[in-house]
Design an enzyme around this catalytic site. Structure first.
Site, PDB file in Angstrom:
ATOM      1  N   TYR A 142       0.823  -1.207   0.000  1.00 62.46           N
ATOM      2  CA  TYR A 142       0.000   0.000   0.000  1.00 62.46           C
ATOM      3  C   TYR A 142       0.861   1.264   0.000  1.00 62.46           C
ATOM      4  CZ  TYR A 142      -4.686  -1.916   0.890  1.00 62.46           C
ATOM      5  OH  TYR A 142      -5.900  -2.537   0.789  1.00 62.46           O
ATOM      6  N   LYS A 189       3.004 -15.384   2.483  1.00 66.53           N
ATOM      7  CA  LYS A 189       3.191 -16.125   1.220  1.00 66.53           C
ATOM      8  C   LYS A 189       4.692 -16.407   1.115  1.00 66.53           C
ATOM      9  CE  LYS A 189       1.600 -17.810  -2.674  1.00 66.53           C
ATOM     10  NZ  LYS A 189       0.638 -18.919  -2.765  1.00 66.53           N
ATOM     11  N   ASP A 221      -3.210 -18.135   0.570  1.00 60.75           N
ATOM     12  CA  ASP A 221      -4.228 -18.810  -0.246  1.00 60.75           C
ATOM     13  C   ASP A 221      -4.928 -19.890   0.568  1.00 60.75           C
ATOM     14  OD1 ASP A 221      -1.759 -20.089  -0.225  1.00 60.75           O
ATOM     15  OD2 ASP A 221      -1.864 -20.801  -2.295  1.00 60.75           O
ATOM     16  N   ASP A 245      -6.354  -6.863   4.293  1.00 56.26           N
ATOM     17  CA  ASP A 245      -7.494  -6.206   3.649  1.00 56.26           C
ATOM     18  C   ASP A 245      -8.446  -7.261   3.095  1.00 56.26           C
ATOM     19  OD1 ASP A 245      -9.058  -4.158   2.414  1.00 56.26           O
ATOM     20  OD2 ASP A 245      -8.061  -4.610   0.515  1.00 56.26           O
ATOM     21  N   ASP A 249     -12.283  -8.861   4.813  1.00 60.43           N
ATOM     22  CA  ASP A 249     -13.579  -8.844   4.129  1.00 60.43           C
ATOM     23  C   ASP A 249     -14.203 -10.233   4.138  1.00 60.43           C
ATOM     24  OD1 ASP A 249     -13.403  -6.147   3.427  1.00 60.43           O
ATOM     25  OD2 ASP A 249     -14.168  -6.513   1.395  1.00 60.43           O
TER      26      ASP A 249
HETATM   27  C1  IPM Z   1     -10.376  -1.078   4.087  1.00 57.14           C
HETATM   28  C2  IPM Z   1     -10.609  -0.516   2.729  1.00 57.14           C
HETATM   29  C3  IPM Z   1      -9.432   0.381   2.378  1.00 57.14           C
HETATM   30  C4  IPM Z   1      -8.185  -0.476   2.364  1.00 57.14           C
HETATM   31  C5  IPM Z   1      -9.590   1.134   1.063  1.00 57.14           C
HETATM   32  C6  IPM Z   1     -10.872   1.924   1.020  1.00 57.14           C
HETATM   33  C7  IPM Z   1      -8.393   2.012   0.784  1.00 57.14           C
HETATM   34  O1  IPM Z   1     -10.802  -1.513   1.800  1.00 57.14           O
HETATM   35  O2  IPM Z   1     -10.253  -0.303   5.053  1.00 57.14           O
HETATM   36  O3  IPM Z   1     -10.324  -2.306   4.199  1.00 57.14           O
HETATM   37  O4  IPM Z   1      -7.889  -1.130   1.372  1.00 57.14           O
HETATM   38  O5  IPM Z   1      -7.486  -0.495   3.365  1.00 57.14           O
HETATM   39 MG    MG Z   2     -10.916  -3.457   2.651  1.00 59.60          MG
END
Ligand code: IPM
Ligand code: MG
Length: 355
Positions: A142, A189, A221, A245, A249
């Site tokens: 990032y 990884k 993975d 990240d 999710d």
């Molecule tokens: C998160 C989001 C952010 C990230 C984006 C919006 C930059 O997806 O906080 O998980 O990738 O960190």
């Molecule tokens: Mg995110």
């Protein structure tokens, strides 16, 4: 106690949900005799509209001078065509690095009463999912050097980690595990990436300072697969920025409670930034539909991690649970055909439930 809280509502449903969290903090202040001073700042799309950039130096400076930051969500289709450094998301990255918030705690917690909402079979979720993802937040791909060739024929993003960066996030993960079920899974990884091989080595070193915590390593993975195959094996997962990240999710989705999950971004001091893990949902903005619970729970995390107000944090968390157990639902967590209440009413129910 007197505290100065920077509030960044952001875009989309940001203002709807932040409003409920701020009122909940006000309720805490009156119940427990604290004084919270709220300073409203612009970031993301709202800041682009007002100042032409997603995050101004002045805003970052003011956030830095606050005791903590509460954030709603940023972004939306209106700003999707902006070039890289002018996108609303840049505000988040700028706040994270500008405030030195290298540690992102993302709990993936399943609420018993909402078990049906999980896409996983009940035989897989057993007694319920409770995973803490500890994501490195200010390093890796990032923040590494970004290059686009002058003729646009290639591009690159550098993934870089120092021993110090890995060491400090690993310690946060082990500290978290000591307060939980004492198991850390480090995700990397290492079969391909040099940064991952260093990651593994440093995490293994740090583990020696925590003999009571069991450590295992897993390729990313495989981790993605194990999260849906057998999520019960995880307690704390520690991983680098981009893997975190993606996995967070996935982990949030399997709990079925995406509108309920909070996050805390912490640095080496007490100041943190607290925000729901969900996005700005522009399609339902301003309609009194959004679920404010993730933001209200983020405010509770602020009380706990930044202000040492454990009892106050618990009062909010218990009220949320009581309201859910009493059957109140916003539309996102309601079953088909079941009635639901709006953003404001959900906020009110929670505040009424607080003792
Ligand atoms: C998160 C989001 C952010 C990230 C984006 C919006 C930059 O997806 O906080 O998980 O990738 O960190
Ligand atoms: Mg995110």
């Amino acid at each position: 106690m007197k505290k100065h809280i920077a509030v960044i509502a952001g875009d989309g449903i940001g203002p709807d949900i932040i409003n409920e969290a701020v009122q909940t903090l006000e309720k805490v202040a009156s119940l427990y005799g604290h004084e919270f001073e709220f300073e409203y700042l612009l970031a993301g799309g709202a800041s682009i509209d007002e100042y032409g950039v997603p995050l101004t130096d002045e805003t970052l400076e003011r956030a830095r001078s606050a005791d903590s930051v509460l954030l709603g969500a940023v972004g939306g289709p209106k700003w999707d065509k902006m070039e890289g450094k002018l996108r609303p998301e840049k505000a988040l990255l700028g706040l994270r690095s500008g405030l030195g918030l290298f540690c992102n705690l993302r709990p993936a917690l399943m609420y018993k009463a909402l078990e049906d909402a999980s896409p996983l079979k009940s035989s897989i979720i057993g007694d319920g999912i409770d995973i803490m993802i500890v994501r490195e937040l200010t390093g890796g791909i990032y923040f590494g050097e970004k290059t686009l060739a002058s003729d646009s024929s290639w591009a690159s993003d550098l993934m870089k980690y120092s021993v110090e960066e890995i060491d400090r996030i690993a310690r946060k993960a082990f500290d978290a595990a000591m307060k939980r079920r004492r198991k850390v899974t480090s995700v990397d990884k290492a079969n391909v990436l040099e940064t991952s091989r260093l990651w593994r080595k440093v995490v293994t070193e740090v583990a020696k300072d925590y003999p009571e915590v069991e450590l295992n390593h897993m390729y990313v993975d495989n981790a993605a697969m194990q999260l849906v195959r057998n999520p019960m094996q995880f307690d704390v997962i520690v991983t680098e920025n981009m893997f975190g990240d993606i996995l967070s999710d996935e982990a949030s989705m399997i709990t079925g409670s995406i509108g309920m999950l909070s996050s805390a971004s912490l640095g080496s001091g007490r100041r943190g930034m607290y925000e729901p893990i969900h996005g700005s949902a522009p399609d339902i903005a301003g309609k009194d539909i959004a679920n404010p619970i993730a933001t209200i729970l983020s405010a509770a995390s602020m009380l706990r991690y930044s202000f040492d107000m454990d009892a106050e944090a618990e009062a909010i968390e218990n009220a949320v649970e009581d309201v859910i157990n009493a059957g109140w639902r916003t539309f996102d967590i309601a079953r088909d055909g079941e009635g639901h209440i709006g953003t404001k009413e959900m906020g009110e129910k929670i505040r009424e439930m607080m003792k």
